[in-house]
Each structure stands twice: as C-alpha cells, then as structure tokens.
Scaffold this active site. Structure first.
Site, mmCIF file in Angstrom:
data_model
loop_
_atom_site.group_PDB
_atom_site.id
_atom_site.type_symbol
_atom_site.label_atom_id
_atom_site.label_comp_id
_atom_site.label_asym_id
_atom_site.label_seq_id
_atom_site.Cartn_x
_atom_site.Cartn_y
_atom_site.Cartn_z
ATOM 1 C CE LYS A 192 -1.730 3.400 5.999
ATOM 2 N NZ LYS A 192 -1.976 3.249 4.553
ATOM 3 C CG ASP B 99 -1.538 1.324 1.444
ATOM 4 O OD1 ASP B 99 -2.687 1.670 0.326
ATOM 5 O OD2 ASP B 99 -1.378 2.056 2.326
ATOM 6 N NE ARG C 110 -4.667 5.953 -3.939
ATOM 7 C CZ ARG C 110 -4.910 6.194 -2.611
ATOM 8 N NH1 ARG C 110 -4.441 5.487 -1.908
ATOM 9 N NH2 ARG C 110 -5.872 6.892 -2.153
ATOM 10 C CB SER D 50 -4.813 3.613 1.696
ATOM 11 O OG SER D 50 -3.732 4.070 2.010
#
Length: 466
Positions: free
Chosen positions: A224, A198, A205, A220
């Site tokens: 995490k 990610d 991105r 994203s």
C-alpha cells in the site's frame, strides 16, 4: 495526478492488459513467464514443501486471485504455507510488487517538494501522525499520508481526525495532489483500488489464523505504501504489550523485511523500533489525542510524544536530503516557532475542518484513584487501550461507530509518585454503563511499588534498521 489502473476484468483480453500493465516492472522475460502454464494446486504444493516460488508463479497466482480466478480457499492454503515456510527476500519483493500491480498506483511526480511518508504498526495513544505530518511539511517536504481506522485496542488516525468538526478524509485525486503541492501535508482515506489483492488476502488471513506471518505483514504494509507513490518512507515498528509485535526479535525481523522491500522497489526506507509497553502521552482516545497533538504542535505536550515526533521527522527529512539541523528544516524550531502549528491549521482547513472549533467531550467522567501510596512502576499499554476501547473510543468490528469524546486520560505515568486516593486516570464515556466494563482492566493496568522502589524509564527508541 495520474492513476494507473491494472485492469482485472475477467475477459479474453485480461491477461494481455495485465502483462502490459506490469511491463515496466519485469519486461519481456516477465511476460514470457506470465504466458507459462501455472495452476494454484501446484503453487500451493511447492510452498507447502518448502520450495521457493518463481516470479512467474507469484505473478500468476496474485493476478488470478485479484480477478477471482484463484479461489479463496486456495489462497488461504497458500497463505498458511507461507506462514509455515516463509518467503525468501526475492520472493517477498516479487510478491509485494505483484500486490502493488493488482490495482492503481498514485503518481506524485508533479509535486515540487520531495515526498516522504511514515507508517506505524499501531499502538496505544499513538497520535504521532497528527503532529508529524504538518511538522515535516513545515520543514520543506511533502507528506502524502493515507491512513485507516482503528480496530480493537489500537486507535485509527482517521477516527481521531474525524472528531474535528467538518473534517473529511475523502479527497479526489485532484484535490489530494493540490493540497500536497500547496500545503505539503495530507491525511486521507486510502483508495480501495490501492493494492486490492492485498485487501482480499488480508480478509482471508483474518479468519484463517495467518495474520501473524511476517512476510505477509511486511508485504501488506509495503504494497500500500509503494502504491501510494511516495519517494521515501520511515517505518515506526512498535514493540511491547500494546503493540502487534510484542517480541523485539520479531519486530526487528519485520522491520528488516520491510526495509528490504522498500529498497527493492526504489523507495528509500528506514525503520525505528519504538517501545509500546506504556501508552504514548497521557491521552488515549480520539478527540483527546487530537488535543494532545495540538499541544505538541504549539511547542508543548508530553515529552515522549514530542521526542518521538522529532525523531521520526528527522529521519524523514534526512531521507529526502533535508538537513534537520538547519534552521529552515529543523523540527524543533518548527514546533517552537509555530510554523508546524500553522501547517496543521492549513491541513485541517483544506479538508473542511475547523481548527478553532471545540472538540467533542464525553458526557460522563469517572476518576480511578490509587489504592495505595508509592511509585507507579507500570501502566500497561494494552490494558489502557482495552479500557479506552470499552469506553467507546474504539470498535470491535469494521464499520462500528466510535465515540469521539470517549477515552482515558492518564494522571500518572510510570516513575510518578502517588498518594492513596490520588487520581491515577480519568475515564471518559458517553454511556455510564461502560465504566463498569472498563474499570477493572484499567485498574489492573497500573502497578504501584514502594516510594523508594528503583525505577528505570523504558526506552522509547529501541533500534534503527536501514
């Protein structure tokens, strides 16, 4: 504490190790899919043409991207295809789990208290993590908060806490776990080994115009948080001028996507949609927000900060089976009695900080005064955040230093009456030249109407999802 590393070395044995690491997620069927032949161009074309990706395609492309075997330009093309055509619920859950599996995962099973975390999508004056983490710990849960630094007009939790002399966000896994067990509250820097795929994708991105993709935002954030190992999660999705999401419908879509991902991963998850047209509290910066958070922990502080801290704490406690109405688990009682402040002191001291040390102060101050008398009807969150950033409280690029003492203190908030020449706000900076850069944007953030103007305070909590 255990850390599970999903090996991503480029070798003949990498695929076997990858499949073994993921066996707890998808079993033999998934391993068979991983052995199928896939290629990046076909996967990009499928999503470009609006087709749903299979589990095997998702697993393959993310694992190979993490290993560097799918080129950055190919992953950027896939991200654009996702932006344009989306991911359905099954794709999004699988995508997120593959991101989790690209790195390490923290195991908190040995912690005796139930674990619960909170994530905010970011706002101006959003110091909520600072009082919330020790507050929930004081009510019987454990909060493993992994936080980041600010960029642009929204502040970072680690930047705020690093204004406390001696405090460090860097903990070994053993120290992290010990503090979580003994105090129940940790705020630390996230390991770079949590969801590394990610992290790589986010960098792409950021430079390819795909940051706004709701599925990629949801994945994203949640990859995490799931990798962090918490048992429950409350999401604070900000909505308004000072937030990443300015539109309520889009914010609700993001919240719903994240709640679904959490449930699919076995993490009890709820989201609150909260207003961010006005800064939270009266302090925007680093040290000034720490000072305001301590006021809340001592039973005072601005009403909106206290209200949101209590609302989030109650949600977190309910998720782990604690009754926030009971005396031992009441956030209000913990704030008013001093138990939350004691937990704060313990948390700060455990990470090398001195909770009694004076906080940094800016070298210079300048007061912005009201140009006319009347009622303040707006204090635009984005404008105030940009002013604080220009004064030195934030950074333009990752790695830039911040001024701990810089920021903005609001003397007036929407609804307050003001007389011409009376202070609206105080600007704080270490460099006088920054005042000119911040003054105009701060002045334009305030709107003053006639004394008799009708005013309705904006709602703080807009909706609940989950």
């Amino acid at each position: 504490m255990r850390w599970w590393r999903h090996d991503t070395e480029q070798s003949g044995h990498a695929a076997h190790r990858w499949n073994s690491a993921f066996s707890h997620l998808w079993g033999d069927t998934g391993r068979e899919k991983m052995s199928e032949h896939f290629d990046a161009v076909s996967i990009i074309a499928d999503k470009r043409d609006g087709r749903a990706l299979s589990d095997g395609q998702i697993d393959w492309v993310i694992s190979n991207f993490a290993r560097g075997e799918v080129a950055d330009e190919q992953m950027a093309a896939l991200a654009m295809a996702v932006l344009l055509n989306g991911l359905n619920a099954a794709e999004l859950s699988r995508w997120t789990q593959a991101m989790v599996g690209s790195g390490e995962r923290l195991d908190l099973a040995s912690v005796s208290r139930p674990t619960v975390d909170k994530h905010s999508t970011g706002g101006v004056g959003d110091k909520i993590t600072l009082p919330l983490t020790p507050l929930v710990a004081a009510c019987g849960a454990a909060v493993p908060q992994l936080s980041g630094r600010g960029l642009g007009h929204t502040g970072g939790t680690l930047d705020k806490l690093e204004s406390i002399p001696g405090w460090s966000p860097h903990l070994s896994p053993e120290a992290f776990l010990a503090q979580l067990e003994q105090i129940g509250a940790v705020v630390a820097a996230a390991s770079g080994d949590l969801a590394p795929a990610d992290r790589k994708l986010y960098a792409l991105r950021d430079v390819t115009g795909t940051v706004e993709s709701i599925p990629l935002i949801a994945s994203s954030i949640m990859s995490k948080k799931i990798a962090e190992g918490t048992g429950a999660l409350v999401l604070d999705v900000k909505v308004g001028s000072g937030a990443f999401m300015r539109d309520l419908a889009q914010a609700r879509e993001l919240a719903q996507a994240m709640v679904r991902i959490g449930k699919d991963a076995g993490v009890a998850t709820v989201a609150l949609l909260t207003g961010m047209d006005v800064p939270l509290g009266r302090a925007v910066g680093n040290a000034v927000e720490v000072a305001e958070a301590v006021q809340v922990l001592r039973g005072g502080g601005p009403a909106d900060v206290r209200e949101l801290v209590i609302a989030l704490a109650e949600e977190m406690l309910r998720l782990v089976g604690r009754d926030p109405e009971s005396p031992e688990s009441s956030p209000r009682e913990a704030l008013d009695s001093g138990r939350a402040h004691a937990a704060w002191r313990g948390m700060v001291q455990a990470q090398g900080g001195d909770p009694d040390a004076p906080l940094p102060e800016a070298a210079h101050r300048e007061v912005l005064v009201a140009p006319r008398s009347g009622r303040v009807v707006a204090a635009d969150a984005r404008g105030v955040g940009v002013a604080a950033w220009r004064l030195g409280a934030g950074r333009e690029r990752q790695g830039d230093p911040v001024s701990f003492g810089a920021g903005v203190l609001l003397a007036k908030r929407p609804g307050d009456l003001v007389e011409a020449g009376e202070p609206l706000a105080t600007m704080l900076a270490d460099d006088r030249e920054r005042f000119g850069w911040a003054r105009d944007v701060l002045a334009n953030s305030f709107a003053i109407a006639d004394h008799e103007a009708a005013f309705t305070a904006p709602a703080l909590i807009l909706d609940r999802v989950g």
